[in-house]
Write an enzyme that holds these catalytic residues in place. Structure first.
Site, PDB file in Angstrom:
ATOM      1  N   LYS A 112      -5.959 -60.231  37.315  1.00  9.74           N
ATOM      2  CA  LYS A 112      -5.927 -60.412  36.402  1.00  9.74           C
ATOM      3  C   LYS A 112      -6.806 -61.271  35.934  1.00  9.74           C
ATOM      4  O   LYS A 112      -7.204 -60.952  34.642  1.00  9.74           O
ATOM      5  CB  LYS A 112      -4.558 -60.776  36.432  1.00  9.74           C
ATOM      6  CG  LYS A 112      -3.109 -59.914  36.519  1.00  9.74           C
ATOM      7  CD  LYS A 112      -1.246 -60.500  36.181  1.00  9.74           C
ATOM      8  CE  LYS A 112      -0.546 -59.268  36.633  1.00  9.74           C
ATOM      9  NZ  LYS A 112       0.728 -59.646  36.288  1.00  9.74           N
ATOM     10  N   LYS A 197      -1.269 -48.818  43.441  1.00 11.47           N
ATOM     11  CA  LYS A 197       0.322 -48.818  43.733  1.00 11.47           C
ATOM     12  C   LYS A 197       0.594 -48.915  41.936  1.00 11.47           C
ATOM     13  O   LYS A 197       0.633 -48.729  41.095  1.00 11.47           O
ATOM     14  CB  LYS A 197       0.840 -50.724  42.619  1.00 11.47           C
ATOM     15  CG  LYS A 197       2.328 -50.647  42.990  1.00 11.47           C
ATOM     16  CD  LYS A 197       2.851 -52.079  43.317  1.00 11.47           C
ATOM     17  CE  LYS A 197       2.811 -52.667  41.816  1.00 11.47           C
ATOM     18  NZ  LYS A 197       3.722 -54.118  41.630  1.00 11.47           N
ATOM     19  N   LYS A 200       3.375 -51.092  36.087  1.00 18.75           N
ATOM     20  CA  LYS A 200       3.620 -50.237  34.494  1.00 18.75           C
ATOM     21  C   LYS A 200       2.822 -50.366  33.418  1.00 18.75           C
ATOM     22  O   LYS A 200       3.447 -49.487  32.353  1.00 18.75           O
ATOM     23  CB  LYS A 200       4.831 -51.439  34.480  1.00 18.75           C
ATOM     24  CG  LYS A 200       5.954 -51.834  34.896  1.00 18.75           C
ATOM     25  CD  LYS A 200       7.358 -52.284  34.412  1.00 18.75           C
ATOM     26  CE  LYS A 200       6.914 -53.988  34.376  1.00 18.75           C
ATOM     27  NZ  LYS A 200       6.745 -54.514  35.560  1.00 18.75           N
TER      28      LYS A 200
END
Length: 332
Positions: A112, A197, A200
């Site tokens: 991140k 993955k 969201k």
């Protein structure tokens, strides 16, 4: 009874990956076999740039979806993390026990922070230290087990290390927890990029099935899923990740075995059609119950208020004990 804690971040709309990888197990297994706490961990949503109104909106939506999926406030504790001060109180003690090197070795921090720097954004200190808050989330409740996806296992291992280190230095305060994983579909992949993955908050949501997508949207996304260059339907994550992902989804939705299901299909089209319909039916009751609960916000508020009250009663004695153990004066 064993105690379980797990949480979900309101950083985006909840997805099929969240449901199959975590929430369904909470509903069908964990709330029935243990003293279970499930939290919308909204403080974790502040580690990156965010819109305050959106965080509030997604926090309420996440809590409502947890109830819609079948978490029963009579069986488990459902609450919002920021409503229980003990999380923040204990987080600082965990920072005082953890090391800089441990924080920087976290895979999610490296990923991140790298993305933030590449886009010209600054990296918030909380992104580095949030595993200490996650450890506090878990340890404040004397948690025995933490049901998590594979990508969070490293954080639970760090939590274990911090609990052991604290207990050795200051006396036994914390239960040392362990991570548990669902047997099927623990890691649901993006339909457009089956090597990643299903998250969201991807910029392109074409490969993400959201829990509140209508039936047509679900069918469209599954039918457009990326498959593989071959034609044979086999469950081989390395050689055919797209097909394997569809088989995993179909198995999770129907209770079958992915490898065994592969033998029933001669074409990708038939597999996609059956997978799409299975996912539509899987999510239909969740979406319908969410609509009912969203129409009665007072009920959701009361569930969260009582949940926070119950959680506070469990966490405060543990955190007070940790404060005394580490050398802080008790409040008068």
């Amino acid at each position: 009874m064993k105690r379980i804690f797990s949480g979900i971040k309101p950083t985006g709309h909840l997805t099929l990956g969240n449901y199959l990888g975590a929430v369904r197990r909470w509903v069908e297994v964990d709330q029935h076999r243990a003293d279970a706490l499930f939290s919308v961990v909204d403080l974790h949503a502040l580690t990156v740039e965010h819109d305050p109104a959106r965080v509030r909106r997604l926090s309420r939506q996440a809590a409502t979806l947890l109830l819609a999926a079948g978490l029963d406030p009579e069986r488990c504790t459902v609450f919002v993390q920021s409503h229980v001060d003990e999380h923040a109180r204990l987080s600082y003690l965990m920072e005082c026990v953890a090391t800089d090197g441990e924080m920087r070795r976290m895979i999610q921090y490296r990923e991140k922070s790298g993305r933030a720097q590449a886009s010209g954004q600054s990296v918030r200190l909380s992104l580095l230290t949030y595993p200490a808050l996650m450890a506090a989330d878990i340890l404040a409740y004397g948690t025995d087990e933490v049901p998590v996806g594979e990508d969070q296992t490293q954080h639970v291992e760090l939590t274990r290390d911090l609990a052991v280190r604290f207990n050795q230095r200051y006396g036994h305060v914390f239960t040392v927890p362990k991570a548990t994983h669902p047997e099927v579909a623990a890691r649901v992949m993006d339909l457009q990029d089956p090597t990643s993955k299903m998250g969201k908050s991807h910029e392109n949501g074409a490969g993400i099935v959201y829990l509140l997508d209508d039936a047509d949207a679900v069918r469209r996304k599954v039918m457009r899923a990326v498959t593989d260059s071959g034609r044979e339907v086999v469950h081989d994550r390395a050689a055919s990740p797209g097909v394997a992902n569809l088989l995993d989804l179909l198995a999770a939705a129907t209770g079958g075995d992915p490898a065994a299901l592969a033998g029933g299909y001669a074409s990708y089209g038939a597999l996609k059609k059956d997978t799409a319909e299975a996912v539509v039916e899987l999510l239909r009751p969740v979406r319908e119950r969410h609509a009912e609960l969203a129409a009665d916000p007072g009920h959701v508020d009361e569930v969260l208020r009582l949940g926070a009250e119950r959680a506070r009663g469990m966490a405060r004695p543990v955190v007070d004990r940790a404060y005394r153990a580490v050398g802080l004066m008790p409040a008068l």
